[in-house]
Write a protein that holds these residues in place. Structure first.
Motif, short mmCIF file in Angstrom:
data_model
loop_
_atom_site.label_atom_id
_atom_site.label_comp_id
_atom_site.label_asym_id
_atom_site.label_seq_id
_atom_site.Cartn_x
_atom_site.Cartn_y
_atom_site.Cartn_z
N GLU A 61 0.82 -1.22 0.00
CA GLU A 61 0.00 0.00 0.00
C GLU A 61 0.84 1.25 0.00
OE1 GLU A 61 -3.94 -0.17 2.53
OE2 GLU A 61 -2.31 -1.33 3.37
N GLU A 62 2.04 1.15 0.49
CA GLU A 62 2.86 2.34 0.61
C GLU A 62 3.25 2.82 -0.78
OE1 GLU A 62 6.94 3.78 2.80
OE2 GLU A 62 6.44 1.65 2.72
N LYS A 63 2.91 4.06 -1.08
CA LYS A 63 3.23 4.61 -2.40
C LYS A 63 4.67 5.13 -2.36
CE LYS A 63 -0.78 4.27 -4.49
NZ LYS A 63 -1.15 2.95 -3.98
N VAL A 64 5.43 4.66 -3.33
CA VAL A 64 6.84 5.01 -3.38
C VAL A 64 7.19 5.44 -4.79
CG1 VAL A 64 9.13 3.95 -3.34
CG2 VAL A 64 7.53 3.42 -1.54
N THR A 65 7.93 6.54 -4.90
CA THR A 65 8.40 6.97 -6.22
C THR A 65 9.88 7.32 -6.09
OG1 THR A 65 6.23 7.86 -6.76
CG2 THR A 65 8.07 8.61 -8.12
N VAL A 66 10.68 6.78 -6.99
CA VAL A 66 12.11 7.07 -6.94
C VAL A 66 12.57 7.67 -8.26
CG1 VAL A 66 12.59 5.22 -5.30
CG2 VAL A 66 12.87 4.77 -7.73
N LEU A 67 13.64 8.44 -8.14
CA LEU A 67 14.29 9.02 -9.31
C LEU A 67 15.59 8.25 -9.50
CD1 LEU A 67 14.86 12.86 -9.79
CD2 LEU A 67 16.62 11.18 -10.31
N LEU A 68 15.67 7.54 -10.60
CA LEU A 68 16.84 6.71 -10.89
C LEU A 68 17.71 7.39 -11.94
CD1 LEU A 68 18.22 3.75 -10.82
CD2 LEU A 68 16.81 3.30 -12.83
N ASN A 69 19.02 7.29 -11.76
CA ASN A 69 19.94 7.73 -12.82
C ASN A 69 20.33 6.47 -13.59
OD1 ASN A 69 21.90 8.79 -14.46
ND2 ASN A 69 22.99 9.86 -12.81
N LYS A 70 19.59 6.23 -14.65
CA LYS A 70 19.75 4.96 -15.40
C LYS A 70 21.09 4.94 -16.14
CE LYS A 70 17.81 2.62 -19.50
NZ LYS A 70 19.09 2.58 -20.21
N PRO A 71 21.82 3.85 -16.01
CA PRO A 71 23.04 3.69 -16.81
C PRO A 71 22.69 3.18 -18.21
CG PRO A 71 23.02 2.23 -14.86
CD PRO A 71 21.64 2.73 -15.06
N ARG A 72 23.64 3.27 -19.11
CA ARG A 72 23.44 2.61 -20.42
C ARG A 72 23.41 1.11 -20.22
NH1 ARG A 72 27.47 5.32 -24.75
NH2 ARG A 72 28.81 5.80 -23.00
N GLY A 73 22.77 0.40 -21.15
CA GLY A 73 22.82 -1.06 -21.08
C GLY A 73 21.79 -1.67 -20.16
N TYR A 74 20.70 -0.95 -19.91
CA TYR A 74 19.58 -1.50 -19.12
C TYR A 74 18.29 -1.25 -19.88
CZ TYR A 74 22.33 -2.25 -14.90
OH TYR A 74 23.24 -2.72 -13.99
N VAL A 75 17.35 -2.21 -19.83
CA VAL A 75 16.06 -1.99 -20.47
C VAL A 75 15.04 -1.51 -19.45
CG1 VAL A 75 16.30 -3.56 -22.44
CG2 VAL A 75 15.49 -4.45 -20.28
N SER A 76 14.10 -0.69 -19.94
CA SER A 76 13.10 -0.10 -19.03
C SER A 76 11.85 -0.96 -18.91
CB SER A 76 12.67 1.29 -19.49
OG SER A 76 13.75 2.07 -19.85
N THR A 77 11.78 -2.06 -19.64
CA THR A 77 10.60 -2.92 -19.52
C THR A 77 10.75 -3.80 -18.27
OG1 THR A 77 11.74 -4.36 -21.05
CG2 THR A 77 9.95 -3.05 -21.94
N LEU A 78 9.62 -4.44 -17.86
CA LEU A 78 9.65 -5.22 -16.62
C LEU A 78 10.28 -6.60 -16.81
CD1 LEU A 78 6.22 -4.22 -15.05
CD2 LEU A 78 8.49 -3.28 -14.60
N ASN A 79 10.36 -7.04 -18.06
CA ASN A 79 11.12 -8.26 -18.36
C ASN A 79 11.66 -8.14 -19.78
OD1 ASN A 79 8.89 -9.07 -20.06
ND2 ASN A 79 7.86 -9.57 -18.14
N ASP A 80 12.58 -9.00 -20.12
CA ASP A 80 13.21 -8.87 -21.43
C ASP A 80 13.47 -10.25 -22.02
OD1 ASP A 80 14.55 -7.36 -23.53
OD2 ASP A 80 16.38 -8.32 -22.79
N PRO A 81 12.91 -10.51 -23.21
CA PRO A 81 13.08 -11.83 -23.82
C PRO A 81 14.56 -12.14 -24.10
CG PRO A 81 11.75 -10.35 -25.24
CD PRO A 81 12.07 -9.60 -24.00
N GLU A 82 15.38 -11.08 -24.25
CA GLU A 82 16.80 -11.32 -24.52
C GLU A 82 17.64 -11.42 -23.25
OE1 GLU A 82 18.45 -8.55 -27.48
OE2 GLU A 82 16.40 -8.21 -28.14
N ASN A 83 16.94 -11.36 -22.11
CA ASN A 83 17.64 -11.51 -20.83
C ASN A 83 18.65 -10.41 -20.53
OD1 ASN A 83 17.05 -13.23 -18.84
ND2 ASN A 83 17.89 -15.03 -19.90
N ARG A 84 18.38 -9.21 -21.04
CA ARG A 84 19.29 -8.10 -20.74
C ARG A 84 18.97 -7.56 -19.34
NH1 ARG A 84 18.10 -4.60 -25.99
NH2 ARG A 84 16.03 -5.30 -25.35
N ARG A 85 19.87 -6.70 -18.83
CA ARG A 85 19.65 -6.18 -17.49
C ARG A 85 18.45 -5.23 -17.46
NH1 ARG A 85 25.70 -4.30 -16.19
NH2 ARG A 85 25.42 -3.54 -18.32
#
Ligand code: URA
Length: 236
Positions: A61-85
């Protein structure tokens, strides 16, 4: 997640304002592990049982929002068929299930919000909100006055015309040029496609601002929690 003050925990869960939560604590209506809490007490929902007016607070229930400094080489989807980070792996010490608000490409870096607050995600993503997003772009070659004009006036991509953008040249280094591009739309791969259509090859792309938020104090691969004031401002 570390223990945080009860009034903050209660307001994050969306039950009440911090002030109201403080009143409940003072009135003895908040129990931590079965015992009435005192003002100033902290709790961690991952390990503590917190009861507010007889209702058990759950981590989800606790609402949480974070600000991430995304590095290169990561996908923003919740899963990845290619198994990337995945970007969510970078926040896996947070017990809530977060999802990214919008996307950054695999090779795009920078500011990405992650949340479990559906209302906030909708607000920010809705095209009518016109939230400015500023990207630092490094391209091979220079940006001519004609190219700047096209970016600023709007240009036609294969899915329609872009809205006028703001351009600020940052520096020219050798054969490369760094500039800031501010847009408020969220077309897929928009910045890369705008540059490609000008014949420019993008070497680096980093989102450095989203509305009033920037990356100040957040190193690559790290995140920080947004506070209630920031969330309220985003929801306004
Ligand atoms: N525009 C792009 O081309 N890529 C991103 O990741 C974000 C905006």
């Amino acid at each position: 997640m570390a223990a945080i003050r009860l009034q903050k925990l209660i307001s994050r869960a969306g039950l009440a304002s911090r002030r109201q939560a403080e009143k409940w604590i003072e009135a003895g209506a908040v129990l931590v592990n079965g015992k009435p809490a005192q003002l100033g007490d902290r709790a961690d929902l991952a390990v503590d049982q917190v009861e507010v007016n007889g209702q058990l607070l759950s981590v989800a229930e606790e609402k949480v929002t974070v600000l991430l400094n995304k590095p290169r080489g990561y996908v923003s989807t919740l899963n990845d068929p290619e198994n990337r980070r995945l970007v969510i792996d970078l926040v896996d010490d947070i017990p809530q299930r977060l999802f990214p608000i919008g996307r950054l490409d695999y090779n795009t870096e920078g500011l990405l919000l992650l949340t479990n607050d559906g209302e906030l995600a909708q607000k920010i993503s809705h095209p009518s909100q016109h939230v400015d997003k500023t990207y630092l772009v490094k391209v091979r070659g220079g940006l001519s006055p004609e190219m700047i004009k096209k970016l600023e006036h709007g240009m036609t991509l294969d899915d329609g015309k872009t809205a006028p953008a703001k351009v600020k040249i940052v520096r020219r280094v050798g054969l490369n040029c760094w500039f800031e591009l501010t847009i408020h739309e969220g077309k897929n791969r928009q910045v890369r496609r705008m540059c490609e259509s000008l014949g420019l090859s993008v070497v680096r792309l980093k989102r450095i601002r989203l509305g009033f938020l920037d990356l100040h104090g957040v190193d690559t691969g790290k995140y920080r929690f947004l506070d209630n004031q920031e969330i309220a401002r985003l929801k306004r």
